[in-house]
Design a protein around this motif. Structure first.
Motif, mmCIF file in Angstrom:
data_model
loop_
_atom_site.group_PDB
_atom_site.id
_atom_site.type_symbol
_atom_site.label_atom_id
_atom_site.label_comp_id
_atom_site.label_asym_id
_atom_site.label_seq_id
_atom_site.Cartn_x
_atom_site.Cartn_y
_atom_site.Cartn_z
ATOM 1 N N ASP A 52 0.846 -1.195 0.000
ATOM 2 C CA ASP A 52 0.000 0.000 0.000
ATOM 3 C C ASP A 52 0.885 1.250 0.000
ATOM 4 O O ASP A 52 2.105 1.177 -0.189
ATOM 5 C CB ASP A 52 -0.952 -0.015 1.193
ATOM 6 N N ALA A 53 0.276 2.401 0.211
ATOM 7 C CA ALA A 53 1.015 3.659 0.167
ATOM 8 C C ALA A 53 2.083 3.723 1.255
ATOM 9 O O ALA A 53 3.198 4.209 1.010
ATOM 10 C CB ALA A 53 0.043 4.837 0.293
ATOM 11 N N GLU A 54 1.773 3.263 2.435
ATOM 12 C CA GLU A 54 2.753 3.283 3.527
ATOM 13 C C GLU A 54 3.980 2.447 3.165
ATOM 14 O O GLU A 54 5.120 2.829 3.413
ATOM 15 C CB GLU A 54 2.109 2.774 4.812
ATOM 16 N N TRP A 55 3.739 1.281 2.590
ATOM 17 C CA TRP A 55 4.819 0.386 2.136
ATOM 18 C C TRP A 55 5.664 1.077 1.067
ATOM 19 O O TRP A 55 6.895 1.018 1.096
ATOM 20 C CB TRP A 55 4.170 -0.892 1.624
ATOM 21 N N ARG A 107 6.052 4.318 0.578
ATOM 22 C CA ARG A 107 6.804 5.414 1.174
ATOM 23 C C ARG A 107 8.039 4.898 1.908
ATOM 24 O O ARG A 107 9.106 5.512 1.865
ATOM 25 C CB ARG A 107 5.926 6.211 2.140
ATOM 26 N N ALA A 108 7.895 3.760 2.567
ATOM 27 C CA ALA A 108 9.016 3.201 3.324
ATOM 28 C C ALA A 108 10.167 2.799 2.416
ATOM 29 O O ALA A 108 11.337 2.850 2.825
ATOM 30 C CB ALA A 108 8.541 1.989 4.136
ATOM 31 N N GLN A 125 -4.965 5.712 -2.047
ATOM 32 C CA GLN A 125 -3.584 5.246 -1.933
ATOM 33 C C GLN A 125 -2.625 6.115 -2.744
ATOM 34 O O GLN A 125 -1.542 6.477 -2.279
ATOM 35 C CB GLN A 125 -3.484 3.783 -2.378
ATOM 36 N N GLU A 162 -2.033 9.397 -1.070
ATOM 37 C CA GLU A 162 -1.087 9.273 0.044
ATOM 38 C C GLU A 162 0.345 9.227 -0.462
ATOM 39 O O GLU A 162 1.252 9.804 0.143
ATOM 40 C CB GLU A 162 -1.397 8.016 0.865
ATOM 41 N N ALA A 200 3.355 12.185 0.284
ATOM 42 C CA ALA A 200 4.422 11.710 1.158
ATOM 43 C C ALA A 200 5.628 12.637 1.116
ATOM 44 O O ALA A 200 6.010 13.148 0.069
ATOM 45 C CB ALA A 200 4.839 10.305 0.747
ATOM 46 N N ASP A 233 10.180 -5.072 2.173
ATOM 47 C CA ASP A 233 10.104 -4.278 3.398
ATOM 48 C C ASP A 233 11.399 -4.361 4.202
ATOM 49 O O ASP A 233 11.441 -3.916 5.356
ATOM 50 C CB ASP A 233 8.918 -4.718 4.255
#
Length: 263
Positions: free
Chosen positions: A16-19, A21-22, A68, A71, A75, A230
């Protein structure tokens, strides 16, 4: 299409978007998804969840894609090329999703890759590899909405000539092909030769310098990291190996130019 020539590949229910961005400080692209975007594909995804697989389940897939991508856009991270990997049983939702992607400057990646029985039975995933007419329709539908479009595929599917299919997808307007090479890494070279206008992203087992160089030596334009996407250490290692390979190619080309100039 993107630099650096490293991507993180879609993992259903996780990417997803958080993934994205990381991973952004290590990669040039992130393929979000996969996301089932019509009712039949969603029902198949729910069956997968019932047997403990992770999936994105939403009543509004198009709205979810828009959220998504917004986001990712917002970021505070390095710019990356974002694309959304989708599953569909008909072309209409492909157009809807592609329009959202186009609005965000993102790409749409058609999933002709997943091999779960639940998805293949309804005509999603690798079932599309054996249905060239429908796959071409999906590419053309996405292209008509102004989105950059690619297809994720896998090797070792019985009855499928992947290089020939790649050439057909290029003719239909695809921008990239994302090849899960399985245990047939050399097929990447055949795809590159058959469809020189496609940007080829090679995937499967990309972990270190050796695997990166193998795919790039076969002619891939970029590599993507799947399961360990990740893991920052893996991403740093893959990024360093990719940068090294392209630096070597530039140096070699410069040397060749200098040699020709003195002849």
């Amino acid at each position: 299409m993107f630099t650096p020539r490293v991507a993180v590949a879609s993992l259903s229910g996780e990417s997803d978007a958080e993934w994205a961005r990381a991973a952004a400080s290590h990669v040039g692209a992130a393929f979000l998804g996969g996301i089932a975007i019509d009712e039949t594909a969603q029902e198949a995804a729910k069956e997968l969840v019932a047997r403990d697989r992770s999936e994105f389940i939403t009543d509004d897939p198009t709205g979810f894609i828009a959220e998504q991508l917004a986001e990712v856009d917002a970021a505070d991270a390095p710019d990356i090329f974002a694309a959304v990997n989708v599953r569909a049983t008909t072309a209409d939702p492909i157009g809807d999703a592609a329009a959202v992607c186009a609005d965000h400057g993102a790409g749409l990646e058609i999933n002709a890759h997943c091999r779960q029985d639940e998805l293949c039975t309804v005509g999603c995933g690798e079932a599309l590899l054996r249905d060239t007419e429908r796959l071409v329709e999906y590419v053309e539908t996405a292209r008509a909405e102004g989105a950059r479009v690619g297809v994720k595929v896998r090797t070792e599917v019985s009855g499928v000539d992947l290089p020939t299919l790649a050439a057909t997808l290029a003719d239909a307007g695809a921008d990239w092909i994302h090849v899960d090479a399985m245990d047939s890494e050399a097929v990447v070279a055949d795809v590159v030769a058959a469809a020189p206008d496609l940007f080829v992203v090679a995937n499967n087992g990309v972990r270190d310098r050796e695997t990166v160089r193998e795919y790039l030596d076969y002619g891939a334009d970029a590599v993507s990291v799947g399961r360990p996407s990740d893991n920052p250490e893996v991403l740093r290692r893959v990024r360093a190996a990719t940068d090294e390979w392209f630096t070597e190619q530039t140096s070699r080309a410069d040397s060749d130019d200098e040699r020709e100039a003195t002849v």
